[in-house]
Design a protein around this motif. Structure first.
Motif, PDB file in Angstrom:
ATOM      1  N   UNK A 193       0.842  -1.206   0.000  1.00  0.00           N
ATOM      2  CA  UNK A 193       0.000   0.000   0.000  1.00  0.00           C
ATOM      3  C   UNK A 193       0.873   1.250   0.000  1.00  0.00           C
ATOM      4  N   UNK A 194       1.948   1.202   0.769  1.00  0.00           N
ATOM      5  CA  UNK A 194       2.857   2.349   0.811  1.00  0.00           C
ATOM      6  C   UNK A 194       3.493   2.645  -0.535  1.00  0.00           C
ATOM      7  N   UNK A 196       1.965   2.086  -3.310  1.00  0.00           N
ATOM      8  CA  UNK A 196       0.897   2.340  -4.247  1.00  0.00           C
ATOM      9  C   UNK A 196       0.556   1.147  -5.097  1.00  0.00           C
ATOM     10  N   UNK A 197       1.019  -0.026  -4.696  1.00  0.00           N
ATOM     11  CA  UNK A 197       0.781  -1.241  -5.464  1.00  0.00           C
ATOM     12  C   UNK A 197      -0.453  -1.996  -4.984  1.00  0.00           C
ATOM     13  N   UNK A 198      -1.055  -1.506  -3.921  1.00  0.00           N
ATOM     14  CA  UNK A 198      -2.250  -2.140  -3.386  1.00  0.00           C
ATOM     15  C   UNK A 198      -3.175  -1.041  -2.924  1.00  0.00           C
ATOM     16  N   UNK A 199      -4.443  -1.149  -3.289  1.00  0.00           N
ATOM     17  CA  UNK A 199      -5.388  -0.111  -2.912  1.00  0.00           C
ATOM     18  C   UNK A 199      -5.627  -0.136  -1.405  1.00  0.00           C
ATOM     19  N   UNK A 200      -5.959   1.022  -0.791  1.00  0.00           N
ATOM     20  CA  UNK A 200      -6.128   1.090   0.663  1.00  0.00           C
ATOM     21  C   UNK A 200      -7.207   0.166   1.194  1.00  0.00           C
ATOM     22  N   UNK A 201      -8.201  -0.188   0.374  1.00  0.00           N
ATOM     23  CA  UNK A 201      -9.294  -1.019   0.892  1.00  0.00           C
ATOM     24  C   UNK A 201      -9.029  -2.510   0.733  1.00  0.00           C
ATOM     25  N   UNK A 202      -7.820  -2.915   0.270  1.00  0.00           N
ATOM     26  CA  UNK A 202      -7.497  -4.326   0.138  1.00  0.00           C
ATOM     27  C   UNK A 202      -6.836  -4.845   1.388  1.00  0.00           C
TER      28      UNK A 202
END
Length: 202
Positions: A193-194, A196-202
């Protein structure tokens, strides 16, 4: 008749004996004579197959990296069913390998083995690392080119995280109320997430 000669493969008998000793005493906690005794052969017989204790440990590590690379390749499954799933699967494969093959794992990562002195070990180690790097590259490709983090960098970070979970919470003295797999999965999630490779809601 000596047990090692009986089954016709003294070299592998010594590797198997070393594996048991490493799992019980650590990679630096046994002598070549102890390995010979465990394989039920004379110490002199060892030198027909290995130049010394480090040479024996190197063969244990080489076999371990070979198993490890195959396990990583199976987990990666050519990026299926998704780049994210494949990347996470390689992290879980690291923990699975450490749990199932503790002797190999310690020979590979805790023996202080000089890979430059054992290029055959280094070659197969690179094969395992290449799988993780491919998984990272596949995940990074989901971002615009100008925003992509270096795949080799975050592959190394996740490798280090996996190693830390093994050392501290799978085999170490520090205890956690959470399973090692959960610790690694949540850690990878926060990290991705940090980036930007994973959305915050995952």
């Amino acid at each position: 008749m000596k047990k090692g000669y009986h089954h016709g493969n003294l070299r592998q008998a010594l590797v198997d004996a070393a594996l048991e000793l490493i799992a019980a005493q650590g990679p630096n906690g046994f002598t070549l004579s102890e390995a010979a005794k465990a394989a039920d052969v004379t110490p002199a017989a060892v030198y027909r197959h290995f130049a010394g204790r480090e040479d024996l440990i190197a063969e244990v590590a080489r076999q371990g990296f070979d198993i490890f690379a195959a396990l990583m390749e199976f987990a990666y499954a050519n990026g299926q069913p998704s780049a994210l799933a494949a990347f996470e699967a390689t992290g879980r494969a690291y923990l699975a390998f450490a749990r199932k093959y503790p002797g190999h794992y310690m020979a590979m990562f805790e023996s202080g083995l000089n890979l430059s002195a054992h290029p055959q070990v280094g070659d197969v180690a690179l094969r395992a690392k290449a799988v993780q790097d491919r998984a990272a590259a596949g995940l990074a490709a989901q971002l615009p080119e100008g925003r992509r983090p270096p795949a080799a960098m975050f592959s190394a970070h996740v490798w280090a995280m996996s190693h830390g979970v093994v050392e501290l919470f799978m085999r170490g003295q520090n205890r956690s109320p959470f399973p090692p797999e959960d610790l690694l999965e949540t850690g990878i999630g926060i990290y991705l997430r940090g980036l930007g490779l994973l959305s915050p809601d995952r």
